[in-house]
Design a protein around this motif. Structure first.
Motif, mmCIF file in Angstrom:
data_model
loop_
_atom_site.group_PDB
_atom_site.id
_atom_site.type_symbol
_atom_site.label_atom_id
_atom_site.label_comp_id
_atom_site.label_asym_id
_atom_site.label_seq_id
_atom_site.Cartn_x
_atom_site.Cartn_y
_atom_site.Cartn_z
ATOM 1 N N ALA A 108 0.834 -1.212 0.000
ATOM 2 C CA ALA A 108 0.000 0.000 0.000
ATOM 3 C C ALA A 108 0.865 1.257 0.000
ATOM 4 N N VAL A 109 1.893 1.255 0.833
ATOM 5 C CA VAL A 109 2.775 2.431 0.944
ATOM 6 C C VAL A 109 3.533 2.656 -0.371
ATOM 7 N N ASN A 110 4.081 1.607 -0.918
ATOM 8 C CA ASN A 110 4.885 1.768 -2.133
ATOM 9 C C ASN A 110 4.033 2.052 -3.369
ATOM 10 N N LEU A 111 2.849 1.467 -3.441
ATOM 11 C CA LEU A 111 1.966 1.770 -4.571
ATOM 12 C C LEU A 111 1.463 3.214 -4.483
ATOM 13 N N ALA A 112 1.191 3.672 -3.264
ATOM 14 C CA ALA A 112 0.772 5.071 -3.101
ATOM 15 C C ALA A 112 1.894 6.015 -3.549
ATOM 16 N N TYR A 113 3.116 5.675 -3.192
ATOM 17 C CA TYR A 113 4.270 6.484 -3.610
ATOM 18 C C TYR A 113 4.411 6.487 -5.132
ATOM 19 N N CYS A 114 4.265 5.318 -5.746
ATOM 20 C CA CYS A 114 4.364 5.229 -7.213
ATOM 21 C C CYS A 114 3.254 6.035 -7.888
ATOM 22 N N ALA A 115 2.041 5.924 -7.352
ATOM 23 C CA ALA A 115 0.909 6.651 -7.939
ATOM 24 C C ALA A 115 1.140 8.160 -7.868
ATOM 25 N N ALA A 116 1.607 8.624 -6.721
ATOM 26 C CA ALA A 116 1.846 10.061 -6.551
ATOM 27 C C ALA A 116 2.949 10.542 -7.495
ATOM 28 N N ARG A 117 4.006 9.740 -7.629
ATOM 29 C CA ARG A 117 5.101 10.123 -8.533
ATOM 30 C C ARG A 117 4.647 10.156 -9.990
ATOM 31 N N GLY A 175 2.008 11.407 -10.944
ATOM 32 C CA GLY A 175 1.261 12.653 -11.121
ATOM 33 C C GLY A 175 -0.160 12.606 -10.608
ATOM 34 N N LEU A 176 -0.612 11.440 -10.135
ATOM 35 C CA LEU A 176 -1.969 11.341 -9.605
ATOM 36 C C LEU A 176 -2.029 11.933 -8.197
ATOM 37 N N ARG A 177 -3.045 12.736 -7.966
ATOM 38 C CA ARG A 177 -3.275 13.232 -6.603
ATOM 39 C C ARG A 177 -3.812 12.057 -5.781
ATOM 40 N N THR A 178 -3.019 11.612 -4.829
ATOM 41 C CA THR A 178 -3.264 10.326 -4.174
ATOM 42 C C THR A 178 -3.501 10.496 -2.679
ATOM 43 N N LEU A 179 -4.519 9.801 -2.196
ATOM 44 C CA LEU A 179 -4.819 9.767 -0.770
ATOM 45 C C LEU A 179 -4.682 8.331 -0.288
ATOM 46 N N LEU A 180 -3.774 8.117 0.638
ATOM 47 C CA LEU A 180 -3.646 6.802 1.286
ATOM 48 C C LEU A 180 -4.447 6.838 2.579
ATOM 49 N N ASP A 234 5.152 15.098 -2.845
ATOM 50 C CA ASP A 234 4.150 15.798 -3.643
ATOM 51 C C ASP A 234 3.027 14.836 -4.040
ATOM 52 N N ASN A 235 1.811 15.359 -4.086
ATOM 53 C CA ASN A 235 0.640 14.602 -4.552
ATOM 54 C C ASN A 235 0.220 13.466 -3.625
ATOM 55 N N LEU A 236 0.804 13.369 -2.443
ATOM 56 C CA LEU A 236 0.496 12.225 -1.581
ATOM 57 C C LEU A 236 0.133 12.681 -0.167
ATOM 58 N N ASP A 237 -1.143 12.458 0.199
ATOM 59 C CA ASP A 237 -1.635 12.740 1.544
ATOM 60 C C ASP A 237 -2.087 11.439 2.190
ATOM 61 N N ILE A 238 -2.347 11.510 3.482
ATOM 62 C CA ILE A 238 -2.746 10.297 4.210
ATOM 63 C C ILE A 238 -3.808 10.630 5.247
ATOM 64 N N ILE A 239 -4.761 9.727 5.408
ATOM 65 C CA ILE A 239 -5.611 9.742 6.603
ATOM 66 C C ILE A 239 -5.012 8.708 7.545
ATOM 67 N N LEU A 296 13.205 1.254 9.162
ATOM 68 C CA LEU A 296 14.346 2.053 9.600
ATOM 69 C C LEU A 296 14.316 3.442 8.961
ATOM 70 N N HIS A 297 14.018 3.461 7.670
ATOM 71 C CA HIS A 297 14.030 4.735 6.936
ATOM 72 C C HIS A 297 12.708 5.497 7.068
ATOM 73 N N ARG A 298 11.660 4.759 7.447
ATOM 74 C CA ARG A 298 10.305 5.323 7.514
ATOM 75 C C ARG A 298 9.966 6.013 6.182
ATOM 76 N N ALA A 299 10.088 5.252 5.119
ATOM 77 C CA ALA A 299 9.853 5.778 3.767
ATOM 78 C C ALA A 299 9.624 4.611 2.818
ATOM 79 N N PRO A 300 8.978 4.870 1.676
ATOM 80 C CA PRO A 300 8.862 3.840 0.636
ATOM 81 C C PRO A 300 10.242 3.426 0.136
ATOM 82 N N VAL A 301 10.332 2.204 -0.386
ATOM 83 C CA VAL A 301 11.619 1.686 -0.861
ATOM 84 C C VAL A 301 12.208 2.597 -1.939
ATOM 85 N N GLY A 302 11.354 3.129 -2.786
ATOM 86 C CA GLY A 302 11.832 3.959 -3.889
ATOM 87 C C GLY A 302 12.541 5.216 -3.451
#
Length: 246
Positions: free
Chosen positions: A19-28, A30-35, A78-83, A217-223
């Motif tokens: 979920a985290v990595n797909l949300a990151y890919c979607a936002a990159r 250009g899609l305005r993405t809400l996780l 950019d383009n990535l928000d979260i509830i 550890l990084h608290r971030a998507p793999v990408g």
């Protein structure tokens, strides 16, 4: 707004990482993405360095008495928000059971935040519950991670039977192997022999990778911290296949 659920009946299959990595890919892309993190463990919330705290309990959100837009938090991307999720999410089934139309409540919650986004991605907790059923009914596509084992395939068949028995014809399951290690005979045999007649099995898969485990550890998507790794490239390829289904 399209809705993609990342879901499995079975836990421990790499659902939140997907979920985290797909949300990151979607936002990159250009899609305005809400996780939307529905899991009370709040792992997606943790990965994006957001405080696991809602302004108001999910009980009010289910009742339509809470402004969900006020719960949306920006991420570092950019383009990535979260509830975010918090511990009130553990009682979502109780809140839905008390709602007038529990099967519609989750869809209505998504609609209330649809104005600013092209895509919502739901990180759904495992198990078949009122919440997971509501998320499935609201979704356009369900991305289902599968560990290449017999038990995981059996659980997936249960999910496909559930969708069929409950006449959820408007949602498309997209299956993909997760935590796959083709050095293992059982993983090779399961992956090479998998045959789903009522669901699409994606060609791309997520390999077993220490980079995925390092997300904590990084608290971030793999990408973000290992963009050329096999895991990052795999999530990118899975996203490309899913966006063609959406």
């Amino acid at each position: 707004m399209k809705i993609l659920a990342v879901y499995s009946i079975k836990g421990g299959v790499g659902k939140t990482a997907a979920a985290v990595n797909l949300a990151y890919c979607a936002a990159r892309s250009g899609l305005r993405t809400l996780l939307w993190d529905f899991d009370p463990q709040a792992a997606s919330t943790f990965y994006f360095r957001v405080k696991p705290k809602l302004n108001k309990s999910m009980k009010k959100a289910v009742q339509g008495k809470s402004d969900l837009e006020a719960e949306i938090k920006a991420t570092d991307f950019d383009n990535l928000d979260i509830i975010p999720a918090d511990f009130s999410c553990r009682n979502m089934d109780l809140f839905l059971d008390a709602a007038d139309k529990p099967k519609k409540a989750v869809r209505d919650m998504f609609r209330s935040v649809s104005g600013e986004y092209d895509l919502a991605i739901a990180d759904a907790p495992p198990g078949i519950t009122l919440l997971s059923e509501g998320i499935m009914r609201a979704s356009d596509v369900i991305a289902v991670p599968l560990i290449p084992t017999t038990l995981s395939l059996r659980t997936c068949e249960m999910l496909l039977d559930f969708l069929k028995e409950n006449k959820m014809k408007d949602v498309t399951p997209a299956l993909f192997f997760s935590m796959a290690d083709r050095r293992k005979k059982i993983h090779r045999e399961v992956m090479d022999g998998a045959d789903f007649t009522e669901a699409k099995l994606l060609e791309s898969y997520v390999p077993y990778s220490a980079d995925v485990e390092k997300m904590g550890l990084h608290r971030a998507p793999v990408g973000v911290f290992s963009p050329k790794s096999k895991a990052a490239l795999s999530y990118g390829n899975i996203w490309k296949e899913i966006v063609n289904i959406l």
